[in-house]
Design a protein around this motif. Structure first.
Motif, mmCIF file in Angstrom:
data_model
loop_
_atom_site.group_PDB
_atom_site.id
_atom_site.type_symbol
_atom_site.label_atom_id
_atom_site.label_comp_id
_atom_site.label_asym_id
_atom_site.label_seq_id
_atom_site.Cartn_x
_atom_site.Cartn_y
_atom_site.Cartn_z
ATOM 1 N N MET A 1 28.723 -74.131 -22.063
ATOM 2 C CA MET A 1 29.139 -75.391 -22.401
ATOM 3 C C MET A 1 28.206 -76.417 -21.251
ATOM 4 S SD MET A 1 32.577 -75.469 -23.330
ATOM 5 C CE MET A 1 33.525 -76.683 -22.183
ATOM 6 N N GLY A 2 27.706 -77.425 -21.602
ATOM 7 C CA GLY A 2 27.457 -78.655 -21.385
ATOM 8 C C GLY A 2 28.562 -79.748 -21.050
ATOM 9 N N ARG A 3 27.233 -80.592 -19.618
ATOM 10 C CA ARG A 3 28.465 -81.524 -19.370
ATOM 11 C C ARG A 3 28.956 -82.536 -19.828
ATOM 12 N NH1 ARG A 3 23.961 -83.578 -15.797
ATOM 13 N NH2 ARG A 3 25.527 -85.133 -14.708
ATOM 14 N N LEU A 4 27.900 -82.743 -21.215
ATOM 15 C CA LEU A 4 29.020 -83.549 -22.571
ATOM 16 C C LEU A 4 29.980 -82.890 -23.033
ATOM 17 C CD1 LEU A 4 25.610 -86.167 -22.404
ATOM 18 C CD2 LEU A 4 28.093 -86.484 -20.837
ATOM 19 N N SER A 5 30.312 -81.833 -23.567
ATOM 20 C CA SER A 5 30.858 -81.240 -24.301
ATOM 21 C C SER A 5 32.146 -81.445 -25.051
ATOM 22 C CB SER A 5 31.494 -79.729 -23.737
ATOM 23 O OG SER A 5 30.120 -78.659 -23.724
ATOM 24 N N ASP A 6 31.625 -81.472 -26.649
ATOM 25 C CA ASP A 6 32.662 -82.153 -27.348
ATOM 26 C C ASP A 6 32.866 -84.205 -27.351
ATOM 27 O OD1 ASP A 6 33.198 -80.260 -28.806
ATOM 28 O OD2 ASP A 6 34.797 -79.152 -27.160
ATOM 29 N N ARG A 7 31.691 -84.466 -26.186
ATOM 30 C CA ARG A 7 31.995 -85.736 -26.593
ATOM 31 C C ARG A 7 31.687 -86.524 -27.106
ATOM 32 N NH1 ARG A 7 33.173 -88.002 -20.609
ATOM 33 N NH2 ARG A 7 34.135 -86.508 -19.696
ATOM 34 N N VAL A 8 32.106 -87.930 -28.049
ATOM 35 C CA VAL A 8 31.316 -87.976 -28.935
ATOM 36 C C VAL A 8 31.043 -89.416 -28.832
ATOM 37 C CG1 VAL A 8 32.062 -89.195 -31.102
ATOM 38 C CG2 VAL A 8 33.513 -86.886 -30.402
ATOM 39 N N GLY A 19 16.334 -94.671 -26.326
ATOM 40 C CA GLY A 19 18.119 -93.995 -26.915
ATOM 41 C C GLY A 19 17.471 -93.120 -26.945
ATOM 42 N N GLU A 20 16.421 -92.597 -27.975
ATOM 43 C CA GLU A 20 16.230 -91.058 -28.885
ATOM 44 C C GLU A 20 16.277 -90.257 -27.327
ATOM 45 O OE1 GLU A 20 12.121 -90.768 -30.621
ATOM 46 O OE2 GLU A 20 12.803 -88.943 -31.109
ATOM 47 N N GLY A 21 15.957 -90.624 -26.400
ATOM 48 C CA GLY A 21 15.865 -89.677 -24.975
ATOM 49 C C GLY A 21 17.256 -89.151 -24.670
ATOM 50 N N ILE A 22 17.972 -90.427 -24.729
ATOM 51 C CA ILE A 22 19.462 -90.383 -24.879
ATOM 52 C C ILE A 22 20.422 -89.329 -25.323
ATOM 53 C CG2 ILE A 22 21.547 -91.712 -24.331
ATOM 54 C CD1 ILE A 22 19.756 -93.937 -23.300
ATOM 55 N N VAL A 23 19.736 -89.799 -26.714
ATOM 56 C CA VAL A 23 20.331 -89.000 -27.914
ATOM 57 C C VAL A 23 20.163 -87.745 -28.019
ATOM 58 C CG1 VAL A 23 20.566 -88.325 -30.154
ATOM 59 C CG2 VAL A 23 21.178 -91.010 -29.995
ATOM 60 N N ARG A 24 18.966 -86.849 -27.523
ATOM 61 C CA ARG A 24 18.414 -85.758 -27.626
ATOM 62 C C ARG A 24 18.910 -84.934 -26.557
ATOM 63 N NH1 ARG A 24 14.996 -84.453 -30.965
ATOM 64 N NH2 ARG A 24 13.328 -85.487 -32.200
ATOM 65 N N ARG A 25 19.503 -85.287 -25.282
ATOM 66 C CA ARG A 25 19.544 -84.884 -24.353
ATOM 67 C C ARG A 25 21.350 -84.838 -23.752
ATOM 68 N NH1 ARG A 25 18.594 -84.527 -18.209
ATOM 69 N NH2 ARG A 25 16.256 -84.515 -18.447
ATOM 70 N N ALA A 26 21.751 -86.233 -24.586
ATOM 71 C CA ALA A 26 23.029 -85.985 -25.341
ATOM 72 C C ALA A 26 23.300 -84.809 -25.520
ATOM 73 C CB ALA A 26 23.477 -87.089 -25.638
ATOM 74 N N ALA A 27 22.893 -84.864 -26.922
ATOM 75 C CA ALA A 27 23.139 -83.540 -27.503
ATOM 76 C C ALA A 27 22.779 -81.568 -27.344
ATOM 77 C CB ALA A 27 21.960 -83.384 -29.204
ATOM 78 N N SER A 28 21.455 -81.950 -26.328
ATOM 79 C CA SER A 28 21.608 -80.512 -25.696
ATOM 80 C C SER A 28 22.667 -80.068 -25.025
ATOM 81 C CB SER A 28 19.904 -80.592 -25.361
ATOM 82 O OG SER A 28 20.390 -81.376 -23.763
ATOM 83 N N ALA A 48 19.735 -86.289 -38.766
ATOM 84 C CA ALA A 48 19.041 -84.623 -39.165
ATOM 85 C C ALA A 48 18.049 -83.261 -38.560
ATOM 86 C CB ALA A 48 17.991 -84.822 -40.627
ATOM 87 N N ASP A 49 17.354 -83.673 -37.630
ATOM 88 C CA ASP A 49 16.711 -83.200 -36.591
ATOM 89 C C ASP A 49 17.116 -82.110 -35.875
ATOM 90 O OD1 ASP A 49 14.031 -82.636 -36.817
ATOM 91 O OD2 ASP A 49 13.714 -83.935 -34.443
ATOM 92 N N LEU A 50 18.218 -82.751 -35.519
ATOM 93 C CA LEU A 50 19.286 -82.520 -34.390
ATOM 94 C C LEU A 50 20.524 -80.935 -35.134
ATOM 95 C CD1 LEU A 50 20.002 -85.631 -32.408
ATOM 96 C CD2 LEU A 50 18.566 -83.372 -31.548
ATOM 97 N N ARG A 51 20.987 -81.804 -36.376
ATOM 98 C CA ARG A 51 21.404 -80.810 -37.228
ATOM 99 C C ARG A 51 21.182 -79.376 -37.225
ATOM 100 N NH1 ARG A 51 23.331 -84.981 -39.659
ATOM 101 N NH2 ARG A 51 22.243 -85.027 -41.828
ATOM 102 N N ALA A 52 19.791 -79.785 -37.325
ATOM 103 C CA ALA A 52 19.023 -78.375 -38.084
ATOM 104 C C ALA A 52 18.698 -77.300 -36.964
ATOM 105 C CB ALA A 52 17.690 -79.137 -38.654
ATOM 106 N N GLU A 53 18.648 -78.141 -35.451
ATOM 107 C CA GLU A 53 18.849 -77.127 -34.361
ATOM 108 C C GLU A 53 19.963 -76.843 -34.148
ATOM 109 O OE1 GLU A 53 17.461 -80.010 -31.430
ATOM 110 O OE2 GLU A 53 14.989 -80.035 -32.127
ATOM 111 N N GLY A 54 21.040 -77.132 -34.660
ATOM 112 C CA GLY A 54 22.978 -76.259 -34.463
ATOM 113 C C GLY A 54 23.607 -77.672 -33.888
ATOM 114 N N GLN A 55 22.998 -79.055 -33.380
ATOM 115 C CA GLN A 55 24.067 -79.611 -32.976
ATOM 116 C C GLN A 55 24.068 -80.516 -34.374
ATOM 117 O OE1 GLN A 55 20.254 -80.616 -31.201
ATOM 118 N NE2 GLN A 55 20.842 -79.396 -29.038
#
Ligand code: NAD
Length: 261
Positions: A1-8, A19-28, A48-55
């Protein structure tokens, strides 16, 4: 479970730099991220990049200063994810202009995106959060330039001071609805924004080579270097998480010790 689990989580200006840095960390951290950017193709490519990683991620083309587009974005996001929990109002730009050459056009151009765009985002996502009744978090990207004026960036400084004031005003407006509003004030962050500034400064004859401007601007940073987007991502995560629930109307300076206020 991450600190932002399921948050939209919507991140404006999410296709590049900070912004990209925030996006990548939030997804992780388990967040479901919406990359909202003027450049829809770049936003979708990152998604698409993030979806390919399962996010879970979605790209949206939006101009943050166009209310109809922001409303359409909120509808698209709620349609797909059910609601919005976190908004990062991060989109912005800078264009150097000598103080005596500031006019209606260049002043209003920067204020439109950096300040009015933040207001519109807070109003439209805030409206949705109020109606939904589950609280929420809004985080605005300010800048050291909102705390200290620079002669070559007067409209930008004014726009970032406006972000600080708007953050405080919105914190008061939304507190009864358990929506917190805070901001991050970075100093110098190595992002494509600086490439544009370097080119502008070469054109104006202020510097001769790419990199000269960021190097001179960064000279006084106590930590000895400019930031990378990753340096800001931890604070962004904190402000989007339950750890910051008792905090609102605040601006966190994260500039490596550049402006001590
Ligand atoms: N880089 C720095 O040193 C620094 C320092 C302090 C604050 N900031 C702020 O951080 C934020 C991000 O900057 P960055 O350095 O990552 O820049 P960047 O140019 O790398 O990214 C900005 C993103 O915002 C998008 N954007 C611009 N106008 C938009 C609009 N009207 N609607 C939607 N999207 C739009 C761009 O397409 C781009 O993807 C900005 O608000 C900037 O003012 C940057």
């Amino acid at each position: 479970m991450g600190r932002l689990s399921d948050r939209v989580i919507i991140v404006t200006g999410g296709a590049s730099g900070l912004g990209e840095g925030i996006v990548r960390r939030a997804a992780s951290e388990g967040g479901r991220v919406i990359i909202a950017d003027l450049h829809g193709e770049k936003a979708e490519a990152l998604a698409a990049d993030l979806r390919a990683e399962g996010q879970e991620a979605m790209g949206v083309a939006v101009d943050v200063a166009e209310r109809a587009q922001v409303i359409a974005m909120v509808e698209a996001v709620t349609g797909r994810f059910g609601g919005v929990d976190v908004l990062f109002n991060n989109a912005g730009f800078n264009k150097p202009v000598p103080f005596m050459d500031v006019d209606e056009t260049n002043f209003n151009g920067i204020m439109r995106v950096n300040a009015f765009g933040v207001l519109v985002g807070m109003q439209e996502v805030g409206r949705h959060m109020k109606e939904r009744g589950r609280g929420g978090k809004i985080i605005n990207t300010a800048s050291i330039a909102g705390r200290q004026g620079y002669a070559e960036f007067a409209p930008y400084c004014a726009s970032k001071a406006a972000v600080i004031s708007l953050t405080q005003a919105a914190a008061r407006e939304f507190a009864p609805h358990k929506i917190t509003v805070n901001g991050i004030a970075p100093g110098v962050v190595v992002t494509p924004l600086w490439d544009g500034l370097e080119r502008d400064m070469i054109e104006k004859g202020v510097i001769r080579e790419m990199g000269e401007f960021i190097n001179s601007f960064s000279a006084g940073i106590l930590m000895g270097r400019p930031a990378t987007p990753a340096d800001l991502a931890g604070i962004a995560t904190f402000l989007a998480s339950a750890d910051s629930d008792y905090m609102t109307g605040q601006i966190i300076m994260c500039d490596g010790g550049m402006v001590l206020v």
